[in-house]
Every structure is written in structure tokens, then in C-alpha cells.
Design a protein around this motif. Structure first.
Motif, short mmCIF file in Angstrom:
data_model
loop_
_atom_site.label_atom_id
_atom_site.label_comp_id
_atom_site.label_asym_id
_atom_site.label_seq_id
_atom_site.Cartn_x
_atom_site.Cartn_y
_atom_site.Cartn_z
N ARG A 46 14.39 31.42 -45.64
CA ARG A 46 14.95 30.16 -46.13
C ARG A 46 13.84 29.13 -46.37
O ARG A 46 13.84 28.42 -47.36
CB ARG A 46 15.95 29.61 -45.11
N GLU A 47 12.85 29.07 -45.44
CA GLU A 47 11.76 28.09 -45.55
C GLU A 47 10.90 28.33 -46.79
O GLU A 47 10.49 27.40 -47.46
CB GLU A 47 10.89 28.15 -44.30
N ILE A 48 10.61 29.61 -47.07
CA ILE A 48 9.72 29.93 -48.19
C ILE A 48 10.31 29.40 -49.50
O ILE A 48 9.60 28.80 -50.32
CB ILE A 48 9.49 31.45 -48.27
N TYR A 49 11.61 29.62 -49.71
CA TYR A 49 12.22 29.25 -50.99
C TYR A 49 12.97 27.92 -50.95
O TYR A 49 13.42 27.43 -51.99
CB TYR A 49 13.18 30.36 -51.45
N GLY A 50 13.11 27.34 -49.77
CA GLY A 50 13.75 26.05 -49.68
C GLY A 50 15.25 26.08 -49.95
O GLY A 50 15.83 25.09 -50.43
N TYR A 51 15.90 27.20 -49.66
CA TYR A 51 17.35 27.29 -49.88
C TYR A 51 18.10 26.39 -48.89
O TYR A 51 17.71 26.24 -47.72
CB TYR A 51 17.84 28.73 -49.69
N SER A 52 19.20 25.81 -49.33
CA SER A 52 20.04 25.01 -48.44
C SER A 52 20.89 25.94 -47.58
O SER A 52 21.15 27.09 -47.95
CB SER A 52 20.95 24.09 -49.25
N LYS A 53 21.34 25.41 -46.43
CA LYS A 53 22.18 26.21 -45.55
C LYS A 53 23.53 26.50 -46.19
O LYS A 53 24.17 27.51 -45.88
CB LYS A 53 22.37 25.48 -44.22
N GLU A 54 23.97 25.57 -47.07
CA GLU A 54 25.24 25.78 -47.74
C GLU A 54 25.18 26.95 -48.71
O GLU A 54 26.17 27.69 -48.87
CB GLU A 54 25.67 24.52 -48.49
N LEU A 55 24.00 27.14 -49.35
CA LEU A 55 23.87 28.22 -50.34
C LEU A 55 23.55 29.55 -49.68
O LEU A 55 24.21 30.57 -49.94
CB LEU A 55 22.79 27.88 -51.37
N LEU A 56 22.54 29.56 -48.84
CA LEU A 56 22.06 30.81 -48.27
C LEU A 56 22.89 31.18 -47.04
O LEU A 56 22.75 30.59 -45.97
CB LEU A 56 20.57 30.69 -47.89
N LYS A 57 23.74 32.17 -47.22
CA LYS A 57 24.59 32.67 -46.14
C LYS A 57 25.01 34.09 -46.51
O LYS A 57 24.83 34.54 -47.65
CB LYS A 57 25.79 31.78 -45.92
N ALA A 58 25.54 34.78 -45.58
CA ALA A 58 25.98 36.15 -45.82
C ALA A 58 27.02 36.18 -46.94
O ALA A 58 27.94 35.36 -46.98
CB ALA A 58 26.57 36.74 -44.55
N GLY A 59 26.81 37.11 -47.86
CA GLY A 59 27.75 37.28 -48.96
C GLY A 59 27.31 36.65 -50.27
O GLY A 59 27.88 36.97 -51.32
#
Length: 509
Positions: A46-59
Motif C-alpha cells: 500500500r505504501e509503495i503505490y499510495g493506495y487508499s484504505k477504501e480502495l485497496l482491500k480484498a476483492g
């Protein structure tokens, strides 16, 4: 059958251990199923690409992740189809953001048709590797050019020395005198070129001392004004509390001259050239990614111009010998290489900041001096008449042409001579009882024993023997850390008859 309480506890412990192992990895990890959807990932991903917690999740799908990267200005050079077709273990540098980061991705297929991908930000590592390769390349070029300079210096020693004698013999014949003058000028130019090659290869014997950099720049600028012309405005921004530097003052002056001339040539329509000084402490963090930089206290000299700038594709090559962007006949390509070699041999650091159309700044980081005594040399090395003598000198030189020249010149100066072509022959003379007052020996010789080792052996047999070394290329035999060893006297090749006469007399006296 439902799990028992103990089985559930054991499964939870296993799950926690698995999660801890994933989160503890130094690289990003993400697992995808056969439908290209995220199964599990770690915080580093997540840190490398800066994804938000809302976007990056299972599924979440790969396409959604790639779409998000595009929206945030991160370019990609790989498609979903390419990801799907990558073979096992395929490593590619696939992503680069607007800040120039380089991400290394390695993908491994799983048995169910999904895949595991590791992601690592290798920007700093790649930059360090590139710098190391550049340093190694420059060192290799330095060894090559140093060896060439050695051979040329032997030839130029003979030419420069004998042309003085020839000039005296034809002084009353204008045509021949003019020819000897042309030969002398050409040989002098050749000597200057080999000297710059030696500085680049870091085999020029430097004489570093405490130098008031502000005063040296002020004096150098006085000489530069007529050289650069009225179209170049010179500015000085010298911090009054600038530390003194531990450098060879003549080489620093030559470096400033070369940088100023390059700046002038980059401003064909005129412009501004500014010299700045200051102090800086380079810490461990700064030096960590630079294999040729030592942490410490440095005096900084910056040379700024408003010229055309240097394009990124040639910036790493500007310090290579004979590399030049100037038209034929407008430079040798040795000016900046000399600057590079001088700074490196002085245990300093050099940095180039440039942008096409916006000028160039070259910063020299010179080691701070702790003496601060501001001593200046007043000896110009000139004398009206050549000193002579009657002592006996042992000349040890493997190059027959140079050896015969030296013997002739010494005899013309009144000295008695004996000679040897290598260290073994010289020791045979010593063992046979041949007497002499001075050993004049080349430093680098074939046969397994160099000039320094020969001198040490002779001193064991004849304590107090006076020694004068000569060399066109030193390989850390009498020069260490960029300077002559204490008590060592050196006459660098190529040299003129007048320089030979004065140095011989200086050592004997």
C-alpha cells in the motif's frame, strides 16, 4: 464438523503469524486470484503505490488498481494482458511515477491460476549502482590514460630538454631558431596535455596545504577578466567565514580556470559567471548513496553560469578525457577531466546541476583545512643561471633514450655520472664499491624492484645517501593520499634541462 475451541485458537495463532510475516517483509506483497482480484496484501504494498484504505482491500480488481495509478499521474508500461502472460519469475521495471521512482515487480503463478507479486522500490539502489558503475568506469579510464601519459612523458622529457640546448646553438640563425621555437612550443603543449591526463588519472603528485579559498578566487578572477572578455560579467559571492581548504593551490587555480573557460564557451552571446564559497558538512545520509563521497567538513566552491546548460544524456560523460561537445579545434576535452581528477585526488567531491537553457552550476567540495594559517608560496622556481656541480650522480632509468639524455645533460652541467638500466644493475654497482653522491632514479621500472625499493636498499648500505626520484606516472610508490611522502624529493617528467639542473643542486645542497 465445527472446529473445537482449541482448534480455533490454533488457527488464529497461525493466521496471526502469517499476517505478521507478510507485514514484516521489506518489499510489497500482493496475492491475486485467477480472476485478477486481490486476495491478500501487506502494508508495504500500500505504501509503495499510495493506495487508499477504501480502495485497496480484498476483492478489488487489478484493473481498478491500475486505473487509480493512472488518475494519480503514475505512468505504467504494462497492461493487464501482459501481467497475465508473464512467465514465472519474470522481473521487470514496470512503473515510474512523476518523481522518477523505479518499481521492480516479480510475479509468480500459483497452482489455482492466480499469482503472487512482490513489489520493491529500487530507485535509490539503482542510482547507487549507476554511480558505482560510473566511478569504476572513470577509474578504468584513469588507469589507461595514466599509462599513456607515462610513455609520452619519457619522450617529451628528451624533446624538452634537448631543444633548449639546440636553441642556444642556433640563436644566431633566425630560420633555425624559429623552427626550434615551434618544436619547443609543440612539446610544451604536449607536456601540458599529459599533465592534465595525470591529474585526471590521479597520479600527479599534489602538494596540498592550507589555502584561503576566498583569496585564491579573488586573485584568479583578476587573471580571468581579460581571458573571458567583456561579454562575460563576473560576480563574487564569497562568504567571509569560509573555511580554508587543504588542497594544492596551483591545481585549484587551474581547475577554476578550466571551469571558467567552459562556462564562457557555453555563453557564446555573453552572460554571467558567478563564483560562490561557503561551508558544508556532508553527513552519513548524504554519503550513503554515493560510493565516492566521505562524510565530513568541506569548503564549497560553486561556479554558476547562465549558459546553454548540459543535457541529461551527456551529463555523466562530461568528465571523461577527450569528450567534448565543442567543434573541432576549440578544445581538447581535458579541462573538465583535469578538474575531476584534481578534486578526487584531493579527497573531495564534485557535483553538477544543469538544465538545458538555464545554465550550469558546478560545485567543488574541498576538504576543510584545520591549519588556517594562510601561508603563501613566494618561490617562483626561476633562476637566472643554471647551477652546476662536480659531484657524482648514479642515474637509474630503464628507458634508454631518457637515460642517455639525462647523462648528457648532467655531464654538460659538470657532474660525473654512472648509470644503470634497472634496480638490480644499480645494486651491483653499489656492491662493487662504485662511489656516488646522489641517486637519481625513475620510480616505475621493470624487474621486480621499483625506485623506492632501490633507494631503501641503498640507504641500508650507505646511510644518508641523497635521493631524487623522477617519474611520469606514479602508482602509489612515493605518493600516497594525493601527496608526496614526507622527505621525498621528486622531479616530475617531462622536465627541462633548467629544471633538472636546479632540482639536482637543491637536493645535493
Amino acid at each position: 464438523m465445527p472446529l473445537s475451541s482449541s482448534e480455533r485458537d490454533e488457527a488464529q495463532i497461525t493466521s496471526d503469524r502469517f499476517r505478521a510475516a507478510i507485514d514484516g517483509m521489506p518489499f510489497g506483497l500482493c496475492v491475486f486470484d485467477r480472476e485478477q482480484r486481490v486476495v491478500i496484501f501487506n502494508d508495504r504494498f500500500r505504501e509503495i503505490y499510495g493506495y487508499s484504505k477504501e480502495l485497496l482491500k480484498a476483492g478489488v480488481s487489478v484493473s481498478s488498481l491500475l486505473e487509480d495509478l493512472g488518475k494519480r499521474g503514475i505512468a505504467r508500461d504494462i497492461t493487464i494482458e501482459e501481467l497475465r502472460d508473464l512467465p514465472i519469475g519474470k522481473r521487470r521495471h514496470t512503473l515510474a511515477d512523476v518523481k522518477g521512482r523505479i518499481i521492480s515487480i516479480e510475479r509468480i503463478k500459483t497452482a489455482d491460476g492466480g499469482w503472487v507479486a512482490t513489489h520493491e522500490d529500487i530507485t535509490e539502489r539503482k542510482a547507487a549502482e549507476d554511480q558505482l558503475r560510473q566511478v569504476q568506469k572513470m577509474d578504468a579510464i584513469g588507469r589507461l590514460t595514466g599509462g599513456l601519459a607515462h610513455d609520452f612523458n619519457n619522450i617529451l622529457t628528451v624533446i624538452l630538454g634537448t631543444i633548449e640546448t639546440l636553441a642556444l646553438g642556433v640563436a644566431d640563425r633566425p630560420v633555425l631558431a624559429a623552427i626550434t621555437k615551434m618544436i619547443d612550443d609543440a612539446a610544451t603543449r604536449g607536456a601540458s596535455l599529459t599533465r592534465q591526463l595525470l591529474v585526471f588519472s590521479r597520479h600527479q603528485a599534489l602538494t596540498p596545504r592550507d589555502v584561503d579559498v576566498n583569496s585564491l578566487i579573488t586573485e584568479t578572477v583578476k587573471l580571468l577578466r581579460p581571458t573571458l572578455g567583456e561579454q562575460v560579467e563576473i560576480g563574487l559571492h564569497l562568504e567571509p567565514d569560509t573555511w580554508h581548504a587543504l588542497v594544492d593551490p596551483s591545481q585549484l587555480s587551474a581547475a577554476l580556470l578550466n571551469l571558467a573557460i567552459n562556462a564562457r564557451d557555453a555563453m557564446p552571446g555573453g552572460g554571467k559567471l558567478v563564483f560562490e564559497t561557503g561551508n558544508v558538512v556532508l553527513d552519513e545520509a548524504y554519503a550513503a548513496g554515493k560510493p565516492d563521497v566521505e562524510p565530513g567538513f568541506y569548503t564549497v566552491v560553486a561556479i554558476r553560469d547562465t549558459g546553454t546548460g548540459i543535457s541529461a544524456d551527456i551529463r555523466e560523460r562530461i568528465f571523461e578525457p577527450f569528450f567534448t561537445t565543442k567543434e573541432i579545434g576549440r578544445g581538447t576535452g581535458l579541462g573538465l577531466s583535469m578538474v575531476y581528477g584534481f578534486v578526487k585526488q584531493s579527497h573531495g567531491h564534485i557535483r553538477v546541476d544543469s538544465k538545458v537553457g538555464s545554465g550550469t552550476t558546478i560545485k567543488l567540495y574541498l576538504p576543510r583545512s584545520v591549519e588556517q594559517d594562510g601561508r603563501a608560496s613566494t618561490d617562483d622556481g626561476q633562476s637566472a643561471a643554471l647551477p652546476t656541480g662536480t659531484e657524482t650522480i648514479l642515474v637509474v632509468e630503464d628507458d634508454e633514450l631518457v637515460r642517455n639524455y639525462v647523462l648528457m645533460q648532467l655531464r654538460n652541467l659538470g657532474y660525473a655520472t654512472v648509470s644503470a638500466r634497472n634496480a638490480a644493475a644499480a645494486l651491483d654497482l653499489v656492491e662493487s664499491g662504485v662511489g656516488f653522491d646522489l641517486l637519481f632514479t625513475d620510480v616505475i621500472m621493470p624487474g621486480g624492484m621499483n625506485g623506492r625499493q632501490l633507494a631503501d636498499e641503498i640507504k641500508k648500505r650507505r646511510p644518508g645517501m641523497k635521493i631524487l626520484y623522477t617519474s611520469g606516472y606514479d602508482e602509489n610508490v612515493i605518493v600516497h593520499d594525493g601527496r608526496l611522502d614526507p622527505g621525498v624529493e621528486l622531479l616530475a617528467k617531462p622536465y627541462r634541462n633548467s629544471e633538472l639542473a636546479r632540482k639536482i643542486r637543491e637536493v645535493l645542497d
